[in-house]
Write a protein that holds these residues in place. Structure first.
Motif, short mmCIF file in Angstrom:
data_model
loop_
_atom_site.label_atom_id
_atom_site.label_comp_id
_atom_site.label_asym_id
_atom_site.label_seq_id
_atom_site.Cartn_x
_atom_site.Cartn_y
_atom_site.Cartn_z
N PHE A 165 -11.61 -3.30 -31.88
CA PHE A 165 -12.28 -3.47 -30.59
C PHE A 165 -12.08 -2.24 -29.72
O PHE A 165 -10.95 -1.74 -29.59
CB PHE A 165 -11.72 -4.70 -29.86
CG PHE A 165 -12.38 -4.94 -28.53
CD1 PHE A 165 -13.67 -5.45 -28.47
CD2 PHE A 165 -11.72 -4.66 -27.34
CE1 PHE A 165 -14.29 -5.67 -27.24
CE2 PHE A 165 -12.33 -4.88 -26.11
CZ PHE A 165 -13.62 -5.38 -26.06
N ARG B 88 -14.00 0.75 -38.06
CA ARG B 88 -12.84 1.64 -37.88
C ARG B 88 -12.65 2.59 -39.06
O ARG B 88 -12.21 3.73 -38.90
CB ARG B 88 -11.60 0.77 -37.63
CG ARG B 88 -10.28 1.49 -37.47
CD ARG B 88 -10.07 2.06 -36.10
NE ARG B 88 -9.03 3.07 -36.13
CZ ARG B 88 -7.76 2.90 -35.77
NH1 ARG B 88 -7.38 1.74 -35.28
NH2 ARG B 88 -6.90 3.88 -35.85
N ILE C 198 -6.60 2.47 -29.26
CA ILE C 198 -7.51 3.52 -29.76
C ILE C 198 -7.93 4.47 -28.62
O ILE C 198 -7.74 5.69 -28.73
CB ILE C 198 -8.77 2.91 -30.43
CG1 ILE C 198 -8.38 2.00 -31.58
CG2 ILE C 198 -9.71 4.00 -30.89
CD1 ILE C 198 -9.52 1.12 -32.10
N ASP D 197 -2.49 14.06 -43.39
CA ASP D 197 -2.32 12.60 -43.40
C ASP D 197 -1.91 12.15 -44.79
O ASP D 197 -2.45 12.63 -45.79
CB ASP D 197 -3.60 11.88 -42.97
CG ASP D 197 -3.28 10.46 -42.49
OD1 ASP D 197 -3.41 10.21 -41.28
OD2 ASP D 197 -2.87 9.61 -43.33
N GLY E 264 -7.94 -4.43 -35.08
CA GLY E 264 -8.93 -5.42 -34.64
C GLY E 264 -10.29 -4.77 -34.41
O GLY E 264 -11.29 -5.46 -34.25
N ALA F 246 -5.35 9.63 -32.57
CA ALA F 246 -4.55 10.56 -31.77
C ALA F 246 -4.54 11.95 -32.40
O ALA F 246 -4.82 12.96 -31.73
CB ALA F 246 -3.12 10.04 -31.64
N ASP G 94 0.22 6.14 -30.80
CA ASP G 94 1.21 5.07 -31.05
C ASP G 94 2.64 5.62 -31.13
O ASP G 94 3.59 4.94 -30.75
CB ASP G 94 0.90 4.37 -32.38
CG ASP G 94 -0.10 3.22 -32.20
OD1 ASP G 94 -0.73 3.15 -31.12
OD2 ASP G 94 -0.24 2.41 -33.13
C1 LIG Z 1 -3.40 -5.18 -36.66
C2 LIG Z 1 -3.70 -4.25 -35.53
C3 LIG Z 1 -4.82 -4.48 -34.73
C4 LIG Z 1 -5.15 -3.58 -33.70
N1 LIG Z 1 -6.30 -3.79 -33.00
C5 LIG Z 1 -6.68 -2.90 -32.06
C6 LIG Z 1 -7.93 -3.03 -31.40
O1 LIG Z 1 -8.71 -3.95 -31.67
N2 LIG Z 1 -8.27 -2.10 -30.48
C7 LIG Z 1 -7.43 -1.04 -30.16
O2 LIG Z 1 -7.78 -0.22 -29.29
N3 LIG Z 1 -6.26 -0.89 -30.79
C8 LIG Z 1 -5.87 -1.77 -31.74
N4 LIG Z 1 -4.69 -1.59 -32.41
C9 LIG Z 1 -3.88 -0.41 -32.09
C10 LIG Z 1 -4.53 0.84 -32.69
O3 LIG Z 1 -4.85 0.63 -34.04
C11 LIG Z 1 -3.59 2.02 -32.55
O4 LIG Z 1 -3.14 2.09 -31.22
C12 LIG Z 1 -4.27 3.35 -32.93
O5 LIG Z 1 -4.62 3.35 -34.27
C13 LIG Z 1 -3.35 4.50 -32.60
O6 LIG Z 1 -3.82 5.68 -33.17
P1 LIG Z 1 -2.80 6.78 -33.72
O7 LIG Z 1 -3.64 7.90 -34.17
O8 LIG Z 1 -1.73 7.01 -32.72
O9 LIG Z 1 -2.06 6.10 -34.94
P2 LIG Z 1 -2.63 5.60 -36.34
O10 LIG Z 1 -4.03 5.16 -36.21
O11 LIG Z 1 -1.63 4.63 -36.85
O12 LIG Z 1 -2.61 6.88 -37.26
C14 LIG Z 1 -1.40 7.43 -37.74
C15 LIG Z 1 -1.71 8.19 -39.00
O13 LIG Z 1 -0.54 8.89 -39.37
C16 LIG Z 1 -0.43 8.85 -40.78
N5 LIG Z 1 0.99 9.06 -41.10
C17 LIG Z 1 2.03 8.29 -40.75
N6 LIG Z 1 3.18 8.83 -41.19
C18 LIG Z 1 2.85 9.96 -41.83
C19 LIG Z 1 3.61 10.98 -42.51
N7 LIG Z 1 4.95 10.90 -42.59
N8 LIG Z 1 2.96 12.00 -43.07
C20 LIG Z 1 1.60 12.09 -42.99
N9 LIG Z 1 0.84 11.18 -42.35
C21 LIG Z 1 1.46 10.13 -41.78
C22 LIG Z 1 -0.95 7.47 -41.17
O14 LIG Z 1 -1.38 7.45 -42.50
C23 LIG Z 1 -2.09 7.28 -40.17
O15 LIG Z 1 -3.33 7.69 -40.70
C24 LIG Z 1 -4.32 -2.47 -33.44
C25 LIG Z 1 -3.19 -2.23 -34.23
C26 LIG Z 1 -2.88 -3.11 -35.27
C27 LIG Z 1 -1.69 -2.83 -36.14
#
Ligand SMILES: Cc1cc2nc3c(=O)[nH]c(=O)nc-3n(C[C@H](O)[C@H](O)[C@H](O)COP(=O)(O)OP(=O)(O)OC[C@H]3O[C@@H](n4cnc5c(N)ncnc54)[C@H](O)[C@@H]3O)c2cc1C
Length: 361
Positions: free
Chosen positions: A46, A102, A277, A32, A44, A13, A264
């Motif tokens: 995927f 990933r 993702i 980050d 996962g 994101a 998320d």
């Molecule tokens: C076990 C598991 C399996 C999954 N499998 C799948 C799958 O197979 N396919 C799929 O599409 N989705 C899957 N998901 C969901 C997917 O991983 C998330 O929806 C996706 O990563 C969301 O992206 P994001 O950038 O919003 O958050 P994230 O990828 O969680 O990134 C958030 C970032 O913010 C950083 N951060 C947090 N707080 C702070 C702070 N205070 N200061 C600085 N940095 C900070 C973290 O270090 C992290 O790098 C899975 C999730 C889990 C937990």
């Protein structure tokens, strides 16, 4: 320090948001707390094929630009998802997707953001936000726009007075070696109470994991995982990690003042299958473009909220509806078995495709 845009979190994101708002003289800072972007992997891995995304999210456009993945980041390909009932009955539905590397994928997205002109600071935490000023391990940062892309437990949301996703299901994932059929498998029932266990194949192994509803868990999460691994015949695995998956659909508001939530942190996840993702990236592109227009042309920032809902609101609502329907059956293996038989292959295919499983409501 003063910047135009501060983005907290360099996951899919945050990096995508940064890529689309950087450049043209805007000072975009992406931070980050991780030392290494993308690691540890809590996923996962995927990613649905682009054609599947178009069919689930028909209002989206230009997904090729966003979701085309270089083959160096692809660890496996599959054409089917098999949903396995508590009694072991398999319902195989056509659904194409890839298994990502990933760890490398997140780095790649962050690199694209930097190439577009954003500044990236790793090992940098945002500790709090007060009156629009972020306190970080780099010092105080004042920004015209603050983006919370900091995952399901978003500190940004908390500090700017926006709601966080209220249901967050724990999920454990790890890497297993061996030879696996090139079919994604989802296991339902008490092996993964209220959620599902998965096997997502890779070239030389698989990503295996379990997501569950915390109030239905008996014992420790690691015991649950061991039982699942044993059941599917995986003798050993490495890199066990645990994370949280938002399961309550998008939050009511994703913009407040000069702050916005993406991915998320905003509940941008398909509640019926846990996939987030591509949703994080679609929302990130909308967020990045809206921020740019806001800073360059003065359009209101809350256009972002309306724009992502137009594109993804309905399928995400359907997906949540399906998850809630599942809640009626999941606490019992017998009921889960029954529901899967009633739905059959077609109904289950609709469920994982963010379409309502029945037409009646
Ligand atoms: C076990 C598991 C399996 C999954 N499998 C799948 C799958 O197979 N396919 C799929 O599409 N989705 C899957 N998901 C969901 C997917 O991983 C998330 O929806 C996706 O990563 C969301 O992206 P994001 O950038 O919003 O958050 P994230 O990828 O969680 O990134 C958030 C970032 O913010 C950083 N951060 C947090 N707080 C702070 C702070 N205070 N200061 C600085 N940095 C900070 C973290 O270090 C992290 O790098 C899975 C999730 C889990 C937990």
């Amino acid at each position: 320090m003063e910047v135009d845009v501060l983005i907290v979190g360099a996951g899919p994101a945050g990096s995508t948001t940064a890529k689309y708002c950087a450049g043209k003289g805007l000072d975009v800072l992406l931070i980050d707390r991780r030392t290494e972007i993308g690691y540890p992997v809590q996923c996962g891995e995927f990613l649905p094929a682009i054609k599947e995304m178009y069919s689930m999210f028909p209002e989206t456009i230009d997904l090729e630009e966003l979701l085309t993945v270089d083959s160096s980041l692809v660890m496996g390909r599959s054409e089917f998802i098999e949903l396995v009932s508590p009694n072991g009955r398999g319902y195989r539905v056509p659904f194409e997707g890839i298994t990502l590397d990933r760890r490398a994928f997140d780095k790649h997205l962050a690199k694209l953001a930097v190439e577009a002109g954003a500044r990236l600071e790793t090992a940098t935490s945002m500790n709090s936000i007060t009156n629009g000023v972020a306190s970080t391990t780099l010092g105080e940062i004042k920004a015209k726009v603050i983006v919370g892309a900091d995952g399901p437990n978003s500190r940004t949301a908390r500090d700017v007075g926006l709601q966080r996703p209220d249901a967050r299901y724990p999920a454990i994932a790890c890497q297993a070696e061996g030879s696996f059929e090139p079919v994604v498998k989802m296991y339902f029932g008490s092996l993964a109470p209220g959620g599902y266990g998965w096997v997502i194949p890779k070239h030389n192994g698989a990503n295996i994991g379990v997501g569950f509803r915390p109030d239905l868990l008996m014992g420790k999460p690691t015991e649950l995982f061991d039982r699942f691994a044993k059941k599917i015949g995986v003798p050993s695995y490495t890199g066990l990690t645990m994370g949280f998956v938002p399961q309550s659909g998008p939050v009511d508001r994703t913009v407040r003042g000069n702050a916005m939530l993406v991915g998320d942190s905003a509940g941008h996840v398909m509640a019926s299958n846990g996939g987030g993702i591509p949703i994080a990236m679609i929302a990130g592109r909308i967020a990045g473009k809206t921020i740019k227009e806001h800073l360059e042309k003065g359009i209101p920032l809350d256009a972002y909220d309306r724009r992502w809902r137009e594109v993804m609101g309905k399928p995400l609502a359907n997906s949540l509806w399906t998850r809630k329907l599942g809640d009626l059956f999941f606490p019992s293996d017998l009921r889960t078995e029954f529901a899967m038989r009633v739905l059959g292959r077609r109904g289950l295919a609709r469920a994982i495709r963010c379409t309502k499983v029945f037409y009646v409501i």
